[in-house]
Each structure stands twice: as structure tokens, then as C-alpha cells.
Design an enzyme around this catalytic site. Structure first.
Site, short mmCIF file in Angstrom:
data_model
loop_
_atom_site.label_atom_id
_atom_site.label_comp_id
_atom_site.label_asym_id
_atom_site.label_seq_id
_atom_site.Cartn_x
_atom_site.Cartn_y
_atom_site.Cartn_z
N HIS A 140 0.82 -1.21 0.00
CA HIS A 140 0.00 0.00 0.00
C HIS A 140 0.86 1.27 0.00
O HIS A 140 2.01 1.28 0.44
CB HIS A 140 -1.03 0.00 1.14
N GLU A 145 -5.09 0.39 0.03
CA GLU A 145 -4.89 -1.04 0.24
C GLU A 145 -5.12 -1.80 -1.06
O GLU A 145 -5.91 -1.38 -1.90
CB GLU A 145 -5.90 -1.53 1.29
C1 GLP Z 1 1.31 2.68 7.20
C2 GLP Z 1 0.80 4.03 6.67
C3 GLP Z 1 1.62 4.52 5.51
C4 GLP Z 1 3.07 4.20 5.80
C5 GLP Z 1 3.24 2.71 5.66
C6 GLP Z 1 4.62 2.20 6.04
O1 GLP Z 1 0.29 1.79 7.41
N1 GLP Z 1 -0.57 4.03 6.26
O2 GLP Z 1 1.39 5.87 5.29
O3 GLP Z 1 3.88 4.87 4.88
O4 GLP Z 1 2.24 2.00 6.34
O5 GLP Z 1 4.84 2.37 7.41
P1 GLP Z 1 6.28 2.19 8.09
O6 GLP Z 1 7.13 3.27 7.54
O7 GLP Z 1 6.04 2.35 9.56
O8 GLP Z 1 6.75 0.84 7.71
#
Ligand code: GLP
Length: 244
Positions: A140, A145
Site C-alpha cells: 500500500h 490497500e
Molecule cells: C502505514 C501508513 C503509511 C506508511 C506505511 C509504512 O500503514 N498508512 O502511510 O507509509 O504504512 O509504514 P512504516 O514506515 O512504519 O513501515
């Protein structure tokens, strides 16, 4: 449309510095600048690096406009899990960007109607200069999603079990993760003048390879970055790229 510019760096600290250089260049451009800043853990080091550059007097970000990328639905005001609060702590306050410069996603009332109005307002403002994005382990971008198509608009979504499991580390456990959210659509993100995707850690290895090397399609929303209108930079650390 051009292929994403892939930059593989040694580690998370190098990722933070290289990303901060890209963002600072956009902020220093002449004229008003609009940025979408992802929350999540990946860009936190980069935002801290930008705050350090600002603290040295080498960056003035007060005139930047911000568009919120994603937000949980169903939270009470003041809930610790609000992604606006996360963005406030990691981006707005450290860079001295006032709340009034933020286009916040709608979370109340008729969210779908409010999202349509949000997209109209955003369209009237012109393109986003820079979208800073992270990568979900399910592919995503924001909370687009799988399946999400390239024309998807700002909207309310149900979070997938993969995302709920991945986000549990933010809030204590899966039961603490809200199950619905609102997200900017891929149509808006892919129309940005530039996109910076940050990917860190071995847990992202399989999905970053699928997004950049597998088929382009709605099962891996991030694969649509290969169809984006503007310049796409993918900054990946060695652990994510090599898988170890
Ligand atoms: C999350 C958010 C995103 C984020 C991604 C990765 O669920 N909705 O905006 O960029 O997943 O998160 P992380 O950087 O903590 O792995």
C-alpha cells in the site's frame, strides 16, 4: 513518465540523510511548495535530519503547505493514535509549520461526500510538489490497500488484516489498531510533480522488489509508481533491497 530513479544506500541513517537532501531541495525552490508527508516509522529519521538542518539555520519551511496523506477513522478527539498527531510531532512542530497550513483529511459526518469535496479543493490548488511515501508490507501507499487502482480517489477504506498486523507495533497490539481509515487516492499521489518513496529494512524486501520488478497492477498499489506523471525517486536501504 519515466522509470523510477532507484537509489540504494547502506543503512537507515544514510536513507535519512539522502531523503532530507531531496526534501530540502524541494522546500528551497522558489515560490509556494505543497508537500504530502507520510507518517509511519520509515521517514522519522529523515524528518529529524530536516529538523537538524533547520536548527542550523539552513532551512526555512514555514511557508510550506501540507496535505495529509492518511488518517484513521472512528477516533475521538485527542486520541493518541491520530496520524495527524504523529505528523504534528514529527513534521509540523520540528519544521515550524503552522497547523493552519495543513489540508486535513475529513473524518466526520458523510466522509465520502467530504472526500469528494476535498479532492475538488485539492485539484483547484494545483499539483502537489512532493509526495513523501512509505511502503506497506502489502504494497500500500498511504492507506491505498490492495486492490486499489491508479484512478482511485480520496476515500474511506477498510484496513486489511496485513495492515492491521503491521500497524500493531505502533499502538501496542492488533486490537488497538483502528479498522477503518481515510486516504488520499492514488490518482492524486501519482499526479504529484515528484514522489519520494522511502523503504527500509528486510521486512520490506519482498514487497519493494514486487513493486518495482513485478507486474504493474492493483494487487500491489505501489507498482503504479512506475506509471506516475512526475519524477519518482525510490530510496532503499541495503537491507530492504538485498533482503538481509
Ligand atoms: C502505514 C501508513 C503509511 C506508511 C506505511 C509504512 O500503514 N498508512 O502511510 O507509509 O504504512 O509504514 P512504516 O514506515 O512504519 O513501515
Amino acid at each position: 513518465m519515466a522509470d523510477p530513479h532507484l537509489v540504494v544506500v547502506d543503512d537507515a541513517a544514510s536513507l535519512a540523510r539522502a531523503g532530507a537532501d531531496v526534501v530540502a531541495d524541494v522546500i528551497r525552490a522558489d515560490g509556494p511548495v505543497t508537500i504530502v508527508p507520510a507518517t509511519g516509522e520509515t521517514p522519522v529519521g529523515m524528518y529529524a535530519e530536516l529538523a537538524a538542518v533547520r536548527a542550523r539555520g539552513d532551512l526555512e519551511a514555514g511557508a510550506v503547505s501540507i496535505v495529509q496523506l492518511d488518517e484513521y477513522l472512528g477516533l475521538e478527539p485527542g486520541d493518541r493514535r491520530a496520524l495527524f498527531g504523529w505528523m504534528d510531532r514529527t513534521v509540523l512542530q520540528p519544521l515550524a509549520i503552522d497547523d493552519s497550513r495543513v489540508m486535513r483529511l475529513p473524518t466526520d459526518g458523510d466522509v465520502d461526500a467530504a472526500c469528494a469535496a476535498f479532492d475538488r479543493d485539492l485539484g483547484a490548488r494545483g499539483a502537489i510538489d512532493l509526495a513523501i511515501l512509505g511502503l506497506g508490507t502489502n504494497g500500500h501507499l498511504g492507506f491505498n490497500e490492495p486492490p486499489s487502482d491508479a484512478a482511485s480517489v480520496t476515500r474511506a477504506v477498510d484496513l486489511t488484516p496485513d495492515t492491521i498486523a503491521a500497524n500493531a507495533r505502533y499502538w501496542g497490539g492488533e486490537d488497538d489498531v483502528p479498522t477503518r481509515a481515510v486516504t488520499l487516492g492514488l490518482h492524486t499521489l501519482l499526479g504529484a510533480r515528484s514522489i519520494l518513496l522511502l523503504v527500509s529494512g528486510a521486512s520490506k524486501h519482498a514487497i519493494v522488489r514486487r513493486a518495482l520488478e513485478g507486474p504493474v497492477g492493483e494487487d500491489v498499489p505501489a507498482s503504479f509508481l512506475r506509471t506516475a506523471q512526475g519524477a519518482v525517486t525510490v530510496l532503499v536501504d541495503r537491507a530492504a533491497w538485498e533482503g538481509a
